[in-house]
Write a protein that holds these residues in place. Structure first.
Motif, PDB file in Angstrom:
ATOM      1  N   UNK A  16      -3.879  -3.305  16.893  1.00 40.98           N
ATOM      2  CA  UNK A  16      -2.974  -3.726  15.832  1.00 40.98           C
ATOM      3  C   UNK A  16      -3.226  -2.938  14.555  1.00 40.98           C
ATOM      4  N   UNK A  17      -4.496  -2.763  14.214  1.00 41.08           N
ATOM      5  CA  UNK A  17      -4.830  -2.008  13.008  1.00 41.08           C
ATOM      6  C   UNK A  17      -4.330  -0.581  13.081  1.00 41.08           C
ATOM      7  N   UNK A  18      -4.513   0.058  14.236  1.00 40.37           N
ATOM      8  CA  UNK A  18      -4.065   1.445  14.390  1.00 40.37           C
ATOM      9  C   UNK A  18      -2.559   1.563  14.234  1.00 40.37           C
ATOM     10  N   UNK A  19      -1.835   0.588  14.776  1.00 46.83           N
ATOM     11  CA  UNK A  19      -0.383   0.627  14.676  1.00 46.83           C
ATOM     12  C   UNK A  19       0.059   0.616  13.207  1.00 46.83           C
ATOM     13  N   UNK A  20      -0.502  -0.276  12.411  1.00 48.05           N
ATOM     14  CA  UNK A  20      -0.064  -0.382  11.026  1.00 48.05           C
ATOM     15  C   UNK A  20      -0.599   0.756  10.163  1.00 48.05           C
ATOM     16  N   UNK A  21      -1.745   1.314  10.518  1.00 49.10           N
ATOM     17  CA  UNK A  21      -2.200   2.516   9.823  1.00 49.10           C
ATOM     18  C   UNK A  21      -1.246   3.675  10.090  1.00 49.10           C
ATOM     19  N   UNK A  22      -0.746   3.761  11.310  1.00 48.81           N
ATOM     20  CA  UNK A  22       0.226   4.807  11.640  1.00 48.81           C
ATOM     21  C   UNK A  22       1.526   4.621  10.859  1.00 48.81           C
ATOM     22  N   UNK A  23       1.941   3.357  10.680  1.00 48.66           N
ATOM     23  CA  UNK A  23       3.135   3.095   9.883  1.00 48.66           C
ATOM     24  C   UNK A  23       2.931   3.564   8.446  1.00 48.66           C
ATOM     25  N   UNK A  24       1.738   3.349   7.927  1.00 48.97           N
ATOM     26  CA  UNK A  24       1.414   3.805   6.576  1.00 48.97           C
ATOM     27  C   UNK A  24       1.458   5.333   6.520  1.00 48.97           C
ATOM     28  N   UNK A  25       0.879   5.977   7.515  1.00 47.93           N
ATOM     29  CA  UNK A  25       0.849   7.452   7.513  1.00 47.93           C
ATOM     30  C   UNK A  25       2.251   8.041   7.568  1.00 47.93           C
ATOM     31  N   UNK A  26       3.152   7.388   8.294  1.00 48.85           N
ATOM     32  CA  UNK A  26       4.531   7.866   8.344  1.00 48.85           C
ATOM     33  C   UNK A  26       5.170   7.806   6.958  1.00 48.85           C
ATOM     34  N   UNK A  27       4.905   6.725   6.243  1.00 49.84           N
ATOM     35  CA  UNK A  27       5.433   6.597   4.881  1.00 49.84           C
ATOM     36  C   UNK A  27       4.832   7.651   3.970  1.00 49.84           C
ATOM     37  N   UNK A  28       3.535   7.923   4.151  1.00 49.91           N
ATOM     38  CA  UNK A  28       2.852   8.915   3.326  1.00 49.91           C
ATOM     39  C   UNK A  28       3.437  10.313   3.538  1.00 49.91           C
TER      40      UNK A  28
END
Length: 481
Positions: free
Chosen positions: A20-32
Motif C-alpha cells: 500500500x505504501x509503495x502504491x501511494x508513493x508512486x502516485x506522489x512521484x507521478x505528481x512530482x
C-alpha cells in the motif's frame, strides 16, 4: 498467541504496508514528475484551435503546422516562404504534372476529430484544386484520391476520389474565394469535407495507418493558402465536436442500469473512503425513492468490509484534510499502533512529510527546518525516499513556494494522497480482507478503470486511433446536452 503465528502476522502486516505504501508513493512521484515537466517547459508557440482540446499526458501529439517542403512534387508547384501557401506557375502537360504537398506531420489520431482548411485565392486556368488525405509514401505527382490509401475532394468537378482515377458524386465544385476543409472523425471512422463552413459529405475511412493532410494544384496560376488551426476556421469545428460528443452521451444514456445498482456503487464509494456523514444523508434520501440497497459481493469484497472502522476512518480523513497531522498520529497510535509502530514505513513517511508541509504552509519555517532535520534523516538514509525528501526540502528554497515546481505539495490533493493511504491501510487491517490490493480502490474506481480499458481496446481495434476514456468529458457533455 503462538510465536510462529505472531511472526507470521507481523510479516503479513509488513508486506501489506509495503504494498500500500509503495502504491501511494508512486502516485506522489507521478505528481512530482508532472509538476517538474510543467515548470521546465518553455513558453510554447500559440496553440491551434484543435490543440485547445484537453489531452492526457500520454496522448499529446504533435500537430501539422506547415507544409512539407523537403518531400514535394518538384517544380510543379511553389510553396510560399510561410510554408502555408501553394502556387502552380506553369502549364500542365500531363496527368502526373500535379503539384502535391503534404503537411509536415500526419493528422493526430488519439482524439475525437482532426480538421484543416484551404482557401482558394485563385482557381487558375482549370480549377483543378483538391484537398484530402494521403498515406506516407504517396506519389507526390498524383492527385489525392487517384492512388490507393488516399482521399481527395476535387474542386473542378466536385467529385470524391478514393483509391482510383474515377470519382463519385459527392459535393459542389469550388473555386476562387471558397474555403474548403477536410477532417477525420475517429469516433465514426469517417472523413468529412466542408465548403464555406458547411459539411458537404462524408466517406468511410478504411485506411488504418497515418494520413497526412494534403493539397494539390494542377493548372496555371492556381493558388491556395492552408490553415492548420493557427487562424479561426470558417467551419465551426468546436460545435461539430460538441455535437459528436452529444451523440456519444445519448448512446450512454440509452443504457439501462437498475437504479438501486447505481446507488449501490455510489454508496460503496462513500463507505470505502470513510465519508460517514455523507453516507448517512445518502441513505436517508435514498429510502424515499428506492427499496433497501444491498451491496452485491464482488470478488469476495462485501459491504461489511467497506463498513470496517468507518467512523475512525472518517475522523482520520478529516484530520489529515484539515492539516492536523499531529492529531492524526495520536489517533493512529491509539487505534492502530501496528500501522505506525515501524517508524520508517512508507505510511509514516507520508505522514511526516505532510506534517512538514503543513508547517511550511503555516509559515513556520524555523520549526519546519528542525522537524525536517529530526524526521527526514532516517528516511534519507534508506534511499527509497530521497527524491521525495528533496521535493519537501525544496519548499524552503522559495519565497513563494506555491508558485514553484514543488508547489503541488501545498495543494489539497497532496493531503488526499496521505488520507487515502491511511484509509487503505486501515481497511487492510480487517481480518476478512483476503487481498490488500482490494483496499486501494473503491468499486466505482475499478469500474472506471474497466471502462478505460474498454476504450483503449476499441481504439486498438481501430488502428490505435481515437481518444481514450475521459470521465470529465463525458460528464461535461451530459451537462451541456
Amino acid at each position: 498467541m503462538d510465536a510462529s503465528l505472531t511472526l507470521s502476522l507481523s510479516h503479513t502486516n509488513s508486506e501489506t504496508q509495503d504494498l500500500i505504501g509503495s502504491y501511494f508513493l508512486d502516485q506522489w512521484r507521478l505528481k512530482s514528475k508532472s509538476a517538474a515537466a510543467k515548470s521546465e517547459s518553455v513558453a510554447e508557440p500559440e496553440k491551434t484551435q484543435l490543440m485547445e482540446v484537453e489531452e492526457s499526458e500520454d496522448e499529446k501529439e504533435e500537430l501539422p503546422t506547415e507544409l512539407d517542403t523537403l518531400n514535394s512534387s518538384g517544380g510543379f508547384s511553389i510553396v510560399g516562404p510561410d510554408k502555408l501557401s501553394v502556387h502552380y506557375p506553369n502549364v500542365n502537360l500531363h496527368g502526373h504534372d500535379v503539384g502535391v504537398v503534404q503537411a509536415n506531420r500526419p493528422a493526430p489520431c488519439k482524439r475525437l476529430v482532426y480538421y484543416f482548411e484551404i482557401s482558394v485565392k485563385n482557381a487558375g486556368a482549370k480549377g483543378q484544386i483538391s484537398i484530402g488525405f494521403t498515406s506516407p509514401g504517396f506519389k507526390l505527382r498524383r492527385q489525392p484520391g487517384w492512388d490507393p490509401n488516399s482521399y481527395g475532394y476535387h474542386g473542378d468537378d466536385g467529385l470524391l476520389y478514393h483509391g482510383q482515377g474515377k470519382g463519385e458524386a459527392f459535393g459542389p465544385t469550388y473555386s476562387t474565394g471558397d474555403t474548403v476543409g477536410g477532417g477525420i472523425n475517429y469516433a465514426s471512422q469517417e472523413l468529412f469535407f466542408t465548403k464555406n463552413g458547411t459539411i458537404v459529405g462524408t466517406v468511410f475511412k478504411d485506411v488504418k495507418g497515418p494520413l497526412f493532410p494534403t493539397v494539390a494544384v494542377h493548372s496555371q496560376n492556381e493558388e491556395v493558402t492552408i490553415n492548420f488551426g493557427k487562424d479561426p476556421f470558417v467551419f465551426d469545428i468546436k460545435a461539430y465536436e460538441a455535437q459528436e460528443r452529444t451523440k456519444q452521451h445519448s448512446t450512454i444514456e440509452k443504457l439501462s442500469i437498475p437504479q438501486n445498482a447505481s446507488y449501490g456503487i455510489v454508496r460503496s464509494y462513500l463507505q470505502h473512503y470513510g465519508y460517514e456523514d455523507t453516507l448517512r444523508m445518502f441513505d436517508i434520501e435514498s429510502k424515499s425513492t428506492l427499496p433497501p440497497i444491498s451491496f452485491i459481493q464482488e470478488n469476495g469484497f462485501t459491504e461489511d468490509m467497506n463498513m470496517y472502522s468507518l467512523n475512525q476512518r472518517k475522523v482520520l480523513r478529516q484530520l489529515i484534510r484539515s492539516g492536523e497531522i499531529g492529531d492524526a498520529f495520536t489517533k493512529l497510535r491509539e487505534w492502530y499502533p501496528q500501522i505506525v509502530q515501524d517508524g520508517t514505513s512508507a505510511i509514516c513517511f507520508l505522514l511526516h512529510c505532510q506534517n512538514f508541509i503543513e508547517l511550511v504552509r503555516a509559515g513556520k519555517l524555523e520549526e519546519a527546518v528542525l522537524y525536517g532535520r529530526t524526521e527526514f534523516e532516517k528516511f534519507y538514509k534508506l534511499g527509497d525516499y530521497d527524491d521525495l525528501v528533496k521535493d519537501c526540502a525544496a519548499l524552503l528554497a522559495y519565497e513563494q513556494p506555491q508558485k514553484s515546481s514543488v508547489g503541488y505539495l501545498l495543494g489539497d490533493s497532496q493531503r488526499e494522497v496521505v488520507a487515502d493511504a491511511v484509509n487503505a491501510m486501515i481497511l487492510s487491517m480487517n481480518p476478512s480482507v483476503k487481498d490488500s490490493k482490494d483496499c486501494l480502490h473503491s468499486c466505482l474506481e475499478r469500474l472506471l478503470r474497466q471502462l478505460n480499458a474498454c476504450f483503449l481496446e476499441k481504439r486498438s481495434l481501430n488502428g490505435d486511433q481515437g481518444e481514450g476514456f475521459h470521465l470529465h468529458r463525458i460528464l461535461n457533455s451530459g451537462r451541456k446536452g
